[in-house]
Design an enzyme around this catalytic site. Structure first.
Site, PDB file in Angstrom:
ATOM      1  N   ASP A  23       5.939   4.754  10.198  1.00  0.00           N
ATOM      2  CA  ASP A  23       4.561   5.229  10.305  1.00  0.00           C
ATOM      3  C   ASP A  23       4.163   5.731   8.915  1.00  0.00           C
ATOM      4  O   ASP A  23       4.598   6.799   8.485  1.00  0.00           O
ATOM      5  CB  ASP A  23       4.475   6.354  11.345  1.00  0.00           C
ATOM      6  CG  ASP A  23       3.087   6.973  11.428  1.00  0.00           C
ATOM      7  OD1 ASP A  23       2.183   6.528  10.681  1.00  0.00           O
ATOM      8  OD2 ASP A  23       2.909   7.916  12.214  1.00  0.00           O
ATOM      9  N   THR A  37      -7.880  -5.124  -2.351  1.00  0.00           N
ATOM     10  CA  THR A  37      -8.923  -6.036  -1.865  1.00  0.00           C
ATOM     11  C   THR A  37     -10.087  -6.201  -2.834  1.00  0.00           C
ATOM     12  O   THR A  37     -10.359  -5.302  -3.640  1.00  0.00           O
ATOM     13  CB  THR A  37      -9.465  -5.491  -0.521  1.00  0.00           C
ATOM     14  OG1 THR A  37     -10.605  -6.246  -0.106  1.00  0.00           O
ATOM     15  CG2 THR A  37      -9.908  -4.043  -0.649  1.00  0.00           C
ATOM     16  N   TYR A  64     -14.286   0.705   4.274  1.00  0.00           N
ATOM     17  CA  TYR A  64     -13.022  -0.001   4.041  1.00  0.00           C
ATOM     18  C   TYR A  64     -12.720  -0.082   2.541  1.00  0.00           C
ATOM     19  O   TYR A  64     -11.625   0.274   2.099  1.00  0.00           O
ATOM     20  CB  TYR A  64     -13.097  -1.398   4.658  1.00  0.00           C
ATOM     21  CG  TYR A  64     -11.972  -2.319   4.233  1.00  0.00           C
ATOM     22  CD1 TYR A  64     -10.657  -2.065   4.629  1.00  0.00           C
ATOM     23  CD2 TYR A  64     -12.225  -3.436   3.434  1.00  0.00           C
ATOM     24  CE1 TYR A  64      -9.620  -2.910   4.228  1.00  0.00           C
ATOM     25  CE2 TYR A  64     -11.202  -4.286   3.047  1.00  0.00           C
ATOM     26  CZ  TYR A  64      -9.902  -4.013   3.434  1.00  0.00           C
ATOM     27  OH  TYR A  64      -8.878  -4.840   3.039  1.00  0.00           O
TER      28      TYR A  64
END
Length: 292
Positions: A45, A110, A134
């Site tokens: 996690d 990204t 995002y």
């Protein structure tokens, strides 16, 4: 112990091992050059700092390729805290833990860190200006990596497709099996990226000490409309693709009109450019593993 003269395998831990890129890395045939350890959400996690520390301290990898991310671009607009918890704080945790065990860190980012209003390919050190939650959360992750780790690669990519998980190519093929005509946006430009080509590049990259920011997508530029037409042509589908505008398909998160990235760091560090996107599409369609 390795035999005299035998090269030791590079041990690489991969976060987000069940995701589109993570699975590609874990299942890639590296011909024995790498020991790849996949860490899915159940095994790690990333939002738990102490767990990140204990898992990486146990594994002691040479490098970590950090693929785990919150990638629901539209949903992030309504869930900013969750996007930042995973993409910013989670990436910070991986950076801290990787540095403590002496592992290089490769963080996958990204094209959404840019505003998408440009007209020439974005260079690695161009001004970032994300317009979506995002993109903002991924940029915060990049900043955590560069401030908390000293041996890092940040690799920005775009328009990802591949054998595992959902993506544009699979969506188009499914729709083509159901309809005779499809409308696809023709005013957004970018470069598709095949997970297999990207995975091969990332492993090559972490084998070096050429640290820094990289833009990595398949070569060539197209619109989503061009990409969809190529998918139909290469798959032999008779479905007709018709162009439309971004305005005809409003989304909660604005899409970049131009997200083409320049591959300057790949060139200047002597890496081989990724193949043309159409060649990559052909390879994918002949090896789709569609159930993945």
């Amino acid at each position: 112990m390795t035999a005299a003269g035998e090269k030791r395998k590079l041990k690489v831990a991969v976060t987000g091992a069940n995701g589109q890129l993570g699975r590609e890395l874990v299942l890639l045939d590296t011909e024995g050059r790498f020991e790849i350890i996949g860490l899915s959400r159940t095994e790690l996690d990333i939002t738990d700092l102490e767990q990140c520390r204990s898992v990486l301290a146990r594994l002691r990898p040479d490098a970590v390729i950090h693929c785990a991310a919150y990638t629901a671009v539209d949903k992030a607009e309504a869930e900013p805290d969750e996007a930042f918890r995973i993409n910013a704080a989670g990436t910070r945790n991986i950076a801290v833990a990787a540095r403590e065990v002496g592992a290089k860190l490769c963080a996958v980012s990204t094209d959404y860190v840019f505003d998408g209003t440009g007209t020439v390919p974005y260079k690695e050190h161009d001004q970032t200006n994300p317009r979506t939650v995002y993109g903002q959360s991924k940029l915060a992750g990049e900043q955590a990596v560069s401030s908390l780790h000293d041996r890092y690669f940040i690799v920005r990519t775009s328009w990802v497709f591949g054998a595992y998980g959902n993506n544009f190519v699979k969506t188009m093929l499914k729709l083509a099996s159901e309809r005779e005509r499809l409308k696809v946006v023709a005013d957004q430009w970018g470069s598709p990226t095949y997970t297999r080509d990207l995975a091969i590049f990332l492993l090559e990259l972490v084998s070096t000490d050429y640290f820094g920011i990289y833009h990595a997508s398949n070569s060539g530029i197209c619109t989503w409309f061009d990409f969809a037409k190529a998918i139909m042509e290469e798959s032999g589908s008779g479905t007709r693709i018709e162009p439309c505008t971004t305005e005809e398909y409003p989304r909660p998160a604005p899409r970049p009109h131009y997200s083409v990235m320049d591959h300057g760091a790949i060139r200047s560090n002597g890496f081989k450019p990724l193949p043309h996107w159409r060649e990559a599409l052909r390879h994918y369609l002949s090896n789709p593993r569609m159930g993945g």
